[in-house]
Motif scaffolding. Sequence first.
Motif, PDB file in Angstrom:
ATOM      1  N   PRO A 129       0.902  -1.177  -0.002  1.00  0.00           N
ATOM      2  CA  PRO A 129      -0.079  -0.121  -0.063  1.00  0.00           C
ATOM      3  C   PRO A 129       0.877   1.287   0.045  1.00  0.00           C
ATOM      4  O   PRO A 129       1.858   1.172   0.787  1.00  0.00           O
ATOM      5  N   ASP A 130       0.674   2.109  -0.999  1.00  0.00           N
ATOM      6  CA  ASP A 130       1.390   3.399  -1.104  1.00  0.00           C
ATOM      7  C   ASP A 130       2.863   3.330  -1.409  1.00  0.00           C
ATOM      8  O   ASP A 130       3.618   3.961  -0.903  1.00  0.00           O
ATOM      9  N   GLY A 131       3.252   2.154  -2.018  1.00  0.00           N
ATOM     10  CA  GLY A 131       4.513   1.769  -2.277  1.00  0.00           C
ATOM     11  C   GLY A 131       4.902   1.638  -3.574  1.00  0.00           C
ATOM     12  O   GLY A 131       3.966   1.924  -4.545  1.00  0.00           O
ATOM     13  N   GLU A 132       6.051   1.394  -3.829  1.00  0.00           N
ATOM     14  CA  GLU A 132       6.542   1.259  -5.425  1.00  0.00           C
ATOM     15  C   GLU A 132       6.417  -0.151  -5.709  1.00  0.00           C
ATOM     16  O   GLU A 132       6.782  -1.090  -4.715  1.00  0.00           O
ATOM     17  N   TRP A 133       6.271  -0.649  -6.988  1.00  0.00           N
ATOM     18  CA  TRP A 133       6.417  -1.891  -7.402  1.00  0.00           C
ATOM     19  C   TRP A 133       7.877  -2.508  -7.079  1.00  0.00           C
ATOM     20  O   TRP A 133       8.823  -1.787  -7.283  1.00  0.00           O
ATOM     21  N   GLN A 134       7.803  -3.826  -6.675  1.00  0.00           N
ATOM     22  CA  GLN A 134       9.266  -4.566  -6.250  1.00  0.00           C
ATOM     23  C   GLN A 134       8.961  -5.863  -6.645  1.00  0.00           C
ATOM     24  O   GLN A 134       7.851  -6.445  -6.605  1.00  0.00           O
ATOM     25  N   VAL A 135      10.115  -6.610  -6.818  1.00  0.00           N
ATOM     26  CA  VAL A 135      10.154  -8.110  -6.918  1.00  0.00           C
ATOM     27  C   VAL A 135       9.532  -8.583  -5.444  1.00  0.00           C
ATOM     28  O   VAL A 135       9.914  -8.278  -4.333  1.00  0.00           O
ATOM     29  N   ALA A 136       8.415  -9.425  -5.807  1.00  0.00           N
ATOM     30  CA  ALA A 136       7.638  -9.938  -4.711  1.00  0.00           C
ATOM     31  C   ALA A 136       8.526 -10.927  -3.935  1.00  0.00           C
ATOM     32  O   ALA A 136       9.417 -11.733  -4.407  1.00  0.00           O
ATOM     33  N   ALA A 137       8.519 -10.657  -2.560  1.00  0.00           N
ATOM     34  CA  ALA A 137       9.337 -11.276  -1.736  1.00  0.00           C
ATOM     35  C   ALA A 137       8.918 -12.844  -1.765  1.00  0.00           C
ATOM     36  O   ALA A 137       7.751 -13.228  -1.842  1.00  0.00           O
ATOM     37  N   PRO A 138       9.785 -13.957  -1.686  1.00  0.00           N
ATOM     38  CA  PRO A 138       9.349 -15.204  -1.568  1.00  0.00           C
ATOM     39  C   PRO A 138       8.428 -15.730  -0.466  1.00  0.00           C
ATOM     40  O   PRO A 138       7.686 -16.578  -0.976  1.00  0.00           O
ATOM     41  N   ALA A 139       8.422 -15.001   0.337  1.00  0.00           N
ATOM     42  CA  ALA A 139       7.373 -15.326   1.545  1.00  0.00           C
ATOM     43  C   ALA A 139       6.209 -14.264   1.605  1.00  0.00           C
ATOM     44  O   ALA A 139       5.592 -14.436   2.707  1.00  0.00           O
ATOM     45  N   ASP A 140       5.904 -13.489   0.594  1.00  0.00           N
ATOM     46  CA  ASP A 140       4.723 -12.798   0.499  1.00  0.00           C
ATOM     47  C   ASP A 140       3.564 -13.606   0.467  1.00  0.00           C
ATOM     48  O   ASP A 140       3.217 -14.193  -0.780  1.00  0.00           O
ATOM     49  N   PRO A 141       2.882 -13.722   1.548  1.00  0.00           N
ATOM     50  CA  PRO A 141       1.484 -14.517   1.321  1.00  0.00           C
ATOM     51  C   PRO A 141       0.607 -14.179   0.416  1.00  0.00           C
ATOM     52  O   PRO A 141      -0.380 -15.101  -0.102  1.00  0.00           O
ATOM     53  N   ALA A 142       0.129 -12.907   0.156  1.00  0.00           N
ATOM     54  CA  ALA A 142      -0.693 -12.342  -0.618  1.00  0.00           C
ATOM     55  C   ALA A 142      -0.509 -12.770  -2.145  1.00  0.00           C
ATOM     56  O   ALA A 142      -1.194 -13.325  -2.854  1.00  0.00           O
ATOM     57  N   PHE A 143       0.781 -12.531  -2.440  1.00  0.00           N
ATOM     58  CA  PHE A 143       1.296 -12.948  -3.833  1.00  0.00           C
ATOM     59  C   PHE A 143       1.169 -14.188  -3.951  1.00  0.00           C
ATOM     60  O   PHE A 143       0.591 -14.775  -5.079  1.00  0.00           O
ATOM     61  N   ALA A 144       1.763 -15.200  -3.032  1.00  0.00           N
ATOM     62  CA  ALA A 144       1.523 -16.521  -3.277  1.00  0.00           C
ATOM     63  C   ALA A 144       0.167 -17.138  -3.438  1.00  0.00           C
ATOM     64  O   ALA A 144      -0.479 -17.893  -4.311  1.00  0.00           O
ATOM     65  N   ALA A 145      -0.899 -16.501  -2.526  1.00  0.00           N
ATOM     66  CA  ALA A 145      -2.216 -16.879  -2.766  1.00  0.00           C
ATOM     67  C   ALA A 145      -2.883 -16.310  -3.877  1.00  0.00           C
ATOM     68  O   ALA A 145      -3.817 -17.378  -4.748  1.00  0.00           O
TER      69      ALA A 145
END
Length: 168
Positions: A147-163
């Motif tokens: 939220p309110d940030g810049e695009w970045q490589v998704a962290a391997p442990a990012d649960p929202a990205f994984a889901a």
Amino acid sequence: MTQFSGLGMDLLGVFAVGIGAAALLFALTHAARKAGRPLPGWLLPAGIGVAILTYATWNEYSWAGRVKAQLPERVQVVAEGTGRSGLRPWTYVVAPVSRLALIDPDGVRLGEEEGTQVVPVILVERWKRSVTVEQGIDCAEGLSRPPDGEWQVAAPADPAFAAICAEG
């Protein structure tokens, strides 16, 4: 009509358990005295204390399970957070879940940039109001935007990205 907060309901529950334990133990000590086998005087306050501590501990450790049981089937729990406290030393042995991050796939919408999605992540914390934050996801490029940030490589442990990206 006044509504109790989560903390208010917990306190109400503790008082109800204490009063119920007091009534039950009072009846038990009275019956034992009538039967000629009086119980020790410390039994009533100790029993009330044990009942209150048992209820409070059960309530603390079962909170997350009760919240998850009330969620619609489509809502996914993507992360759980635990809490430890020096005031509750047993939490250093087994920490109770005190925070949940949830995603409702029905709330996911297309982002402004092509190929991106906006994922509302619902943050639920014990005794606090729930908050919804929007996270950007780009599955094809492997990017996320907090939220309110810049695009970045998704962290391997990012649960929202994984889901979200596991579904597509």
